[in-house]
Design a protein around this motif. Sequence first.
Motif, PDB file in Angstrom:
ATOM      1  N   SER A 127     -12.385  -0.534   1.257  1.00 58.67           N
ATOM      2  CA  SER A 127     -12.949  -1.534   2.165  1.00 58.67           C
ATOM      3  C   SER A 127     -13.155  -0.960   3.558  1.00 58.67           C
ATOM      4  O   SER A 127     -12.426  -0.064   3.993  1.00 58.67           O
ATOM      5  CB  SER A 127     -12.028  -2.749   2.237  1.00 58.67           C
ATOM      6  N   ASN A 128     -14.134  -1.477   4.253  1.00 61.20           N
ATOM      7  CA  ASN A 128     -14.359  -1.080   5.642  1.00 61.20           C
ATOM      8  C   ASN A 128     -13.313  -1.736   6.541  1.00 61.20           C
ATOM      9  O   ASN A 128     -12.803  -2.807   6.246  1.00 61.20           O
ATOM     10  CB  ASN A 128     -15.760  -1.513   6.093  1.00 61.20           C
ATOM     11  N   ILE A 129     -13.012  -1.079   7.648  1.00 62.03           N
ATOM     12  CA  ILE A 129     -12.107  -1.668   8.629  1.00 62.03           C
ATOM     13  C   ILE A 129     -12.792  -2.859   9.270  1.00 62.03           C
ATOM     14  O   ILE A 129     -13.930  -2.781   9.688  1.00 62.03           O
ATOM     15  CB  ILE A 129     -11.726  -0.626   9.712  1.00 62.03           C
ATOM     16  N   ASN A 141     -10.171  -5.911   3.933  1.00 63.93           N
ATOM     17  CA  ASN A 141     -10.191  -4.817   4.898  1.00 63.93           C
ATOM     18  C   ASN A 141      -8.961  -3.949   4.664  1.00 63.93           C
ATOM     19  O   ASN A 141      -8.254  -4.134   3.659  1.00 63.93           O
ATOM     20  CB  ASN A 141     -10.272  -5.334   6.346  1.00 63.93           C
ATOM     21  N   ARG A 142      -8.698  -3.002   5.533  1.00 60.22           N
ATOM     22  CA  ARG A 142      -7.618  -2.040   5.299  1.00 60.22           C
ATOM     23  C   ARG A 142      -6.307  -2.376   6.008  1.00 60.22           C
ATOM     24  O   ARG A 142      -5.370  -1.584   5.991  1.00 60.22           O
ATOM     25  CB  ARG A 142      -8.083  -0.639   5.713  1.00 60.22           C
ATOM     26  N   ARG A 143      -6.219  -3.526   6.625  1.00 56.70           N
ATOM     27  CA  ARG A 143      -5.003  -3.887   7.351  1.00 56.70           C
ATOM     28  C   ARG A 143      -3.861  -4.223   6.390  1.00 56.70           C
ATOM     29  O   ARG A 143      -4.032  -4.999   5.459  1.00 56.70           O
ATOM     30  CB  ARG A 143      -5.280  -5.076   8.273  1.00 56.70           C
ATOM     31  N   PHE A 202      -2.914   0.795   8.639  1.00 56.23           N
ATOM     32  CA  PHE A 202      -3.995   0.767   7.670  1.00 56.23           C
ATOM     33  C   PHE A 202      -3.613   1.400   6.335  1.00 56.23           C
ATOM     34  O   PHE A 202      -2.836   2.353   6.275  1.00 56.23           O
ATOM     35  CB  PHE A 202      -5.226   1.514   8.212  1.00 56.23           C
ATOM     36  N   ASP A 203      -4.213   0.869   5.283  1.00 56.04           N
ATOM     37  CA  ASP A 203      -4.167   1.466   3.948  1.00 56.04           C
ATOM     38  C   ASP A 203      -5.302   2.491   3.874  1.00 56.04           C
ATOM     39  O   ASP A 203      -6.476   2.133   3.919  1.00 56.04           O
ATOM     40  CB  ASP A 203      -4.352   0.362   2.902  1.00 56.04           C
ATOM     41  N   THR A 204      -4.959   3.764   3.772  1.00 58.87           N
ATOM     42  CA  THR A 204      -5.989   4.817   3.794  1.00 58.87           C
ATOM     43  C   THR A 204      -6.742   4.946   2.476  1.00 58.87           C
ATOM     44  O   THR A 204      -7.795   5.580   2.428  1.00 58.87           O
ATOM     45  CB  THR A 204      -5.368   6.185   4.132  1.00 58.87           C
ATOM     46  N   SER A 208      -7.786   2.317   0.563  1.00 55.58           N
ATOM     47  CA  SER A 208      -8.667   1.180   0.283  1.00 55.58           C
ATOM     48  C   SER A 208     -10.109   1.562   0.559  1.00 55.58           C
ATOM     49  O   SER A 208     -10.412   2.173   1.583  1.00 55.58           O
ATOM     50  CB  SER A 208      -8.270  -0.020   1.139  1.00 55.58           C
ATOM     51  N   ALA A 226       0.846  -1.192   0.000  1.00 55.95           N
ATOM     52  CA  ALA A 226       0.000   0.000   0.000  1.00 55.95           C
ATOM     53  C   ALA A 226       0.877   1.236   0.000  1.00 55.95           C
ATOM     54  O   ALA A 226       1.961   1.248   0.560  1.00 55.95           O
ATOM     55  CB  ALA A 226      -0.919   0.001   1.215  1.00 55.95           C
ATOM     56  N   CYS A 249      -5.774  -9.870   6.727  1.00 59.61           N
ATOM     57  CA  CYS A 249      -6.474  -9.254   5.596  1.00 59.61           C
ATOM     58  C   CYS A 249      -6.328 -10.166   4.395  1.00 59.61           C
ATOM     59  O   CYS A 249      -5.228 -10.312   3.851  1.00 59.61           O
ATOM     60  CB  CYS A 249      -5.923  -7.868   5.281  1.00 59.61           C
TER      61      CYS A 249
END
Length: 213
Positions: free
Chosen positions: A210-212, A129-131, A204-206, A208, A93, A120
């Motif tokens: 996707s929801n956390i 997800n954003r992980r 986290f990937d800001t 993305s 990311a 993830c």
Amino acid sequence: AKALCASGFAVVRGALREQDASALARDMSALADSGALAATVQAKMNTRQDDIGWLDEREAASKGLRALSGAIRLLKAVAAEAVATGAASAAGAAALAVPQRAMVACYPPGGAAYVPHMDCSVKDGKPTNRRVLTCCLYANERWDAREDGGCLRLLIGGKGGAIEDALEVAPEAGTLVIFRSREMLHEVLATRGRRRLAITLWLFDTLSPSNIA
């Protein structure tokens, strides 16, 4: 940083001074005893049996858990350093952020575990997800993996996704483990004679959508 870039994971034993590791173990035990942690929805599917809670360093300090507050700050500093050194960029990311809260987990004795999983998964090229990066710090003094179980088992993959090797990490107080959330299949082996305590923070990937999770 070099180990993370080269292999996708890093294990740092003695990340805390002995007295700080002891204080963290006491704080984590106090939090678990307070009833502040609860089972996850995955418990109903029998994929994991830990109790968890979420808090930041200020919330921990407000509860009088100064060592836990310091441990959360340490995890945030580790995640920030991974971004600054470029080690996290290899995790897939470009725009990354350190979240406000960390997860505190307690695996009770008697066989509590977590089946093999990724923090993830990537399906059809899209993350669920954003992980991006997992940072985990343990808080268990005098842990005996043979008697107590509860090791983190990293399932190290080779080309084509086949598992080539496995590394078991005892959750000893002060041990820090970092790995790429979207690449490292891992599990928590059955916890037997005593409860297992850990703090986890995800980078986290800001970007993305996707929801956390």
